[in-house]
Design a protein around this motif. Structure first.
Motif, PDB file in Angstrom:
ATOM      1  N   MET A   1      37.275 -37.651  31.191  1.00  0.00           N
ATOM      2  CA  MET A   1      36.309 -37.833  32.246  1.00  0.00           C
ATOM      3  C   MET A   1      35.745 -39.468  31.821  1.00  0.00           C
ATOM      4  N   PRO A   2      35.777 -40.128  33.074  1.00  0.00           N
ATOM      5  CA  PRO A   2      35.475 -41.676  32.711  1.00  0.00           C
ATOM      6  C   PRO A   2      33.943 -41.595  32.343  1.00  0.00           C
ATOM      7  N   SER A   3      33.293 -42.778  31.768  1.00  0.00           N
ATOM      8  CA  SER A   3      32.065 -42.884  31.298  1.00  0.00           C
ATOM      9  C   SER A   3      31.007 -43.043  32.738  1.00  0.00           C
ATOM     10  N   ARG A   4      29.950 -42.439  32.821  1.00  0.00           N
ATOM     11  CA  ARG A   4      29.154 -42.282  33.633  1.00  0.00           C
ATOM     12  C   ARG A   4      28.618 -43.636  34.319  1.00  0.00           C
ATOM     13  N   ARG A   5      28.649 -43.839  35.391  1.00  0.00           N
ATOM     14  CA  ARG A   5      28.302 -44.978  35.945  1.00  0.00           C
ATOM     15  C   ARG A   5      27.207 -44.609  37.216  1.00  0.00           C
ATOM     16  N   TYR A   6      26.132 -45.165  37.148  1.00  0.00           N
ATOM     17  CA  TYR A   6      25.217 -44.782  38.361  1.00  0.00           C
ATOM     18  C   TYR A   6      24.662 -46.243  38.998  1.00  0.00           C
ATOM     19  N   PRO A  64      22.365 -44.563  26.513  1.00  0.00           N
ATOM     20  CA  PRO A  64      23.462 -44.202  25.745  1.00  0.00           C
ATOM     21  C   PRO A  64      24.390 -43.291  26.497  1.00  0.00           C
ATOM     22  N   ALA A  65      24.036 -42.485  27.236  1.00  0.00           N
ATOM     23  CA  ALA A  65      24.805 -41.546  28.184  1.00  0.00           C
ATOM     24  C   ALA A  65      25.371 -42.075  29.210  1.00  0.00           C
ATOM     25  N   LEU A 165      18.051 -39.135  35.806  1.00  0.00           N
ATOM     26  CA  LEU A 165      19.459 -39.195  35.810  1.00  0.00           C
ATOM     27  C   LEU A 165      19.996 -38.507  34.412  1.00  0.00           C
ATOM     28  N   MET A 166      19.360 -38.261  33.392  1.00  0.00           N
ATOM     29  CA  MET A 166      19.561 -37.876  32.266  1.00  0.00           C
ATOM     30  C   MET A 166      19.763 -36.159  32.465  1.00  0.00           C
ATOM     31  N   ARG A 170      23.353 -34.470  32.611  1.00  0.00           N
ATOM     32  CA  ARG A 170      23.348 -33.350  31.573  1.00  0.00           C
ATOM     33  C   ARG A 170      24.176 -32.123  32.420  1.00  0.00           C
ATOM     34  N   HIS A 171      23.736 -31.762  33.448  1.00  0.00           N
ATOM     35  CA  HIS A 171      24.075 -30.910  34.465  1.00  0.00           C
ATOM     36  C   HIS A 171      25.634 -31.154  34.747  1.00  0.00           C
ATOM     37  N   GLN A 172      25.996 -32.383  34.786  1.00  0.00           N
ATOM     38  CA  GLN A 172      27.286 -32.969  35.383  1.00  0.00           C
ATOM     39  C   GLN A 172      28.160 -32.708  34.298  1.00  0.00           C
TER      40      GLN A 172
END
Length: 759
Positions: A1-6, A64-65, A165-166, A170-172
């Motif tokens: 899974m790619p790193s999360r980007r928002y 960090p996430a 977003l955390m 976490r849910h995703q």
């Protein structure tokens, strides 16, 4: 899974952090996007240097996430501040305080990011400039802030958004192992179902649009949902929108999700009509009158976490929460939808011009996959969504209810309506009612002031729908392209006058909606001919897939009666010509649906038949309960014959397997009525070097016929007889327009072997 980007826009961040204020009901639409752009340009060109217009600003927030980028374009920047321009036809004191606060919050965020991005002094000006689009009158609201205070505000907003977003992140992340291990809920997949699932999975992974024609019995709902969910583990698609044309499709989607996710690990929100969810239908949606709208934003902020509880947020669950928390369930479902894993709802929640979901998805950069069930209806639904009407009857009704000062304003609209209807006359026209539109815009701008100046008048049930219809008429006019739209003016008494804005070709506006999401997967049992579907559904660049039937050719007995004409010129003799056939069907021991092209044709034939308990004749005014009762009879009894119409509730979306339905008779090719609108569509297609008659008449009728025939043979063990009555069906077969899995014979009607009684 790619790193999360928002990513989040400055405006969306300001909206997220809004925790005070009520919902308001008064519709005061802003000027169109074109007017707003022109007004912005006019003001920006007046500003003296070193003013800079449309300054791109962005701010990167570290977690960090995940990575978060807050970005947007400030309308203008000075060396010592920022300016946000809002185009409005009302002065700021007539704009609700909550909305003004939101505008100011947005400007403060821009100022803070500007201070970080450029070398700003210790103080910055934050200016919200409201401007009238016609007079260019300005109402500047300006305050100066220490940079430290602005940075604190930005920090506070980002911390609030970061905390949410955390939780989302976490849910995703928690759903990833579940989706990776997700298995098909049945022991095997049908061959065609597997082919469709593979294509859907690949399309979602690479972000390509896909159109799938899959015959009845393929299992399309699961073949779309299952691979789309699996693909979410591989790409940064955060949500699925399963859109349907009818409620039956939503029921199927909920059932499929229950099989895939019985423990409710995924967050699922159903988008439902406001009329069903509203808990206070007799009051305006305004915190001053409705307790569910009062203090909405604070309640929304407090309840966000509940989205991720193991509850499927269907209408019943939303209503239960609304009653407990005294919050509007309709608007809460709209706000929750952009954060949920799966959204189930009607097509209009993404495609209608008033829909908020496309805007919200774009503003928070939520890449979504859209699944469209029964998408052969997308063309007609698109035309409906992008058409509007201004009704003289509604205007007259409101005139009778309003005090004199408001009546005076409404009579100006009435005068403009009379003038344009007289000028352009009855029938279709390609000229728009500009003078009426100016009056409507002025009235909408002054509507709040009119209510304030007439406190004795309490808006009744007519006021808000009238304002809403004005809003819709104005907005769609601003979107109307001369080649895709026309107008129809109704003359006569004030009650009969009116203007219809008619969409002839919805492709351009549908495409603009398709482009807002990661990809679209559209599927139906009837999408051919492909040139017709793709030219008009806004998916001209989509990959197409035609799947084989899961059934054997031997299960179908299809007969084309080629010695009968159902053309208009032969209408007089048609009922008598059909009487022996119809009498032979009644009570022959088999359940039969007989489809006519119109209620008039149906009634003419029904009058010649002998009354019988086994003969059911649909009426145009049947309620949903009456239609359900007929379906219940078909499921419980044999030997029933129902006379119905093509394109209606019995023509698609119903499931009567086995002996519940063994015969389908279609009388005529289902051509739409010959009228000025369909002829305008035909002309437009001809002008584009396309087969105008086929696009306007033959292909829409063909899809209705095939949908109706598809009610017959629903399982691997069914045997079905399909009779198509009209000499034109022979030509359809020769051109390859009929399903390849049919065993087709043609000849005189009297040789059809499906009736037990000689004709």
């Amino acid at each position: 899974m790619p790193s999360r980007r928002y990513r989040v826009s400055v405006r969306a961040l300001a909206d997220f952090c809004q925790i005070q204020g009520d919902l308001i009901s008064v519709y005061r639409p802003g000027p169109s996007a074109f007017e707003g752009q022109q007004t912005h340009n006019a003001l920006q060109s007046k500003r003296a240097k070193p003013y800079q217009a449309e300054t791109p600003l962005s701010f990167r927030w570290q977690n960090p996430a995940f990575e978060l980028v807050v970005s947007g374009r400030a309308d203008g920047t000075f060396p010592d501040g920022v300016e946000e321009i809002k185009t409005t036809r009302v002065p700021p004191h007539d704009i609700p305080s909550g909305l003004r606060d939101l505008h100011h919050s947005q400007a403060k965020l821009y100022a803070a990011i500007y201070a970080l991005q450029f070398d700003a002094g210790p103080m910055l000006r934050v200016c919200n400039t409201y401007v009238h689009p016609q007079t260019l009158e300005e109402w500047p609201l300006e305050r100066a802030y220490p940079v430290e205070q602005l940075l604190d505000y930005l920090l506070d907003c980002c911390l609030r958004y970061d905390a949410w977003l955390m939780r989302v992140d976490r849910h995703q992340r928690d759903r990833q192992p579940f989706l990776a291990q997700l298995s098909f809920p049945f022991a095997t997949m049908r061959p065609a179902q597997r082919l469709m699932a593979e294509s859907v999975y690949k399309a979602c992974r690479v972000g390509k649009d896909l159109c799938v024609e899959a015959p009845t019995g393929t299992g399309k709902t699961l073949a779309a949902l299952f691979p789309a969910l699996k693909a979410m583990t591989e790409v940064e698609v955060r949500s699925l929108f399963f859109l349907t044309m009818k409620t039956t499709g939503q029921v199927a989607a909920h059932d499929a999700l229950q099989r895939l996710d019985p423990a409710h690990r995924l967050s699922v929100v159903a988008l439902t009509a406001k009329t069903r969810l509203c808990r206070s239908p007799d009051t305006p949606c305004d915190g001053q009158f409705c307790p569910y709208a009062r203090d909405y934003f604070a309640k929304r902020d407090r309840l966000r976490e509940q989205l991720f509880e193991p509850i499927r947020w269907d209408p019943d669950a939303l209503i239960e929460l609304a009653e407990k928390e005294q919050i509007c369930p309709y608007y809460l479902s709209q706000d929750w939808a952009i954060w949920s894993d799966v959204v189930i709802g009607d097509l209009n929640y993404i495609y209608d011009t008033t829909a908020v979901q496309p805007y919200l998805l774009r503003e928070i950069d939520n890449r979504a996959t859209v699944l469209i069930d029964e998408c052969h209806n997308l063309i007609d639904r698109g035309r409906m969504m992008f058409s509007a009407e201004f009704s003289g009857f509604a205007l007259q009704q409101l005139l009778q209810q309003c005090p004199k000062k408001i009546q005076n304003r409404l009579r100006k609209i009435q005068t403009r309506l009379r003038e344009v209807c007289t000028k352009f006359g009855p029938g279709l026209c390609y000229e728009s009612p500009q003078t009426l539109l100016h009056s409507l815009r002025d009235f909408m701008a002054d509507s709040a002031a009119l209510l304030r100046d007439n406190p004795q008048f309490e808006p009744d049930a007519l006021w808000q729908p009238f304002l809403f219809s004005c809003t819709r008429f104005i907005r769609l006019h601003d979107l109307a392209d001369a080649g895709d739209f026309c107008w129809r003016y109704g003359t006569g008494s004030p009650e009969l006058r009116g203007i219809e804005l008619i969409c002839l070709n919805p492709a351009r506006l549908l495409m603009s909606k398709h482009q807002l999401v990661n990809n679209v997967v559209a599927f139906s049992a009837t999408l051919k001919p492909w040139p017709y579907s793709q030219q008009l559904n806004g998916l001209a660049g989509a990959i197409t897939q035609e799947l084989p039937s899961p059934f054997q050719a031997s299960q179908f007995s299809v007969y084309l009666a080629n010695d009968v004409s159902t053309r208009f010129r032969d209408r007089t003799h048609l009922p008598e010509r059909l009487r022996p056939l119809l009498n032979s069907l009644v009570g022959n021991g088999k359940n039969t649906l007989v489809f006519f092209s119109s209620y008039q044709q149906l009634q003419q034939a029904a009058r010649l038949l002998d009354p019988a308990e086994a003969l059911l004749v649909q009426r145009a005014d049947w309620t949903a309960r009456e239609r359900d009762a007929v379906l219940a009879q078909f499921r419980a009894h044999r030997g029933l014959t129902l006379l119905t119409v093509l394109g209606g509730v019995f023509g698609e979306g119903i499931d009567l397997p086995g002996e519940q339905l063994e015969q389908v008779v279609v009388i005529g090719p289902g051509l739409p009525q010959v009228n000025d609108v369909n002829n305008a569509i035909r002309l437009q297609m001809d002008q584009q070097q396309l087969p105008g008659f086929d696009f306007a008449y033959a292909f829409p009728g063909l899809q209705k016929v095939l949908q109706a025939a598809g009610r017959c043979v629903r399982t691997d063990t069914d045997q079905g007889e399909i009779l198509l009555i009209d000499d034109r069906f022979d030509a359809y077969g020769q051109q390859g327009w009929l399903p390849v899995h049919w065993t087709v014979h043609s000849g005189p009607l009297q040789r059809w072997p499906g009736s037990l009684t000689a004709l």
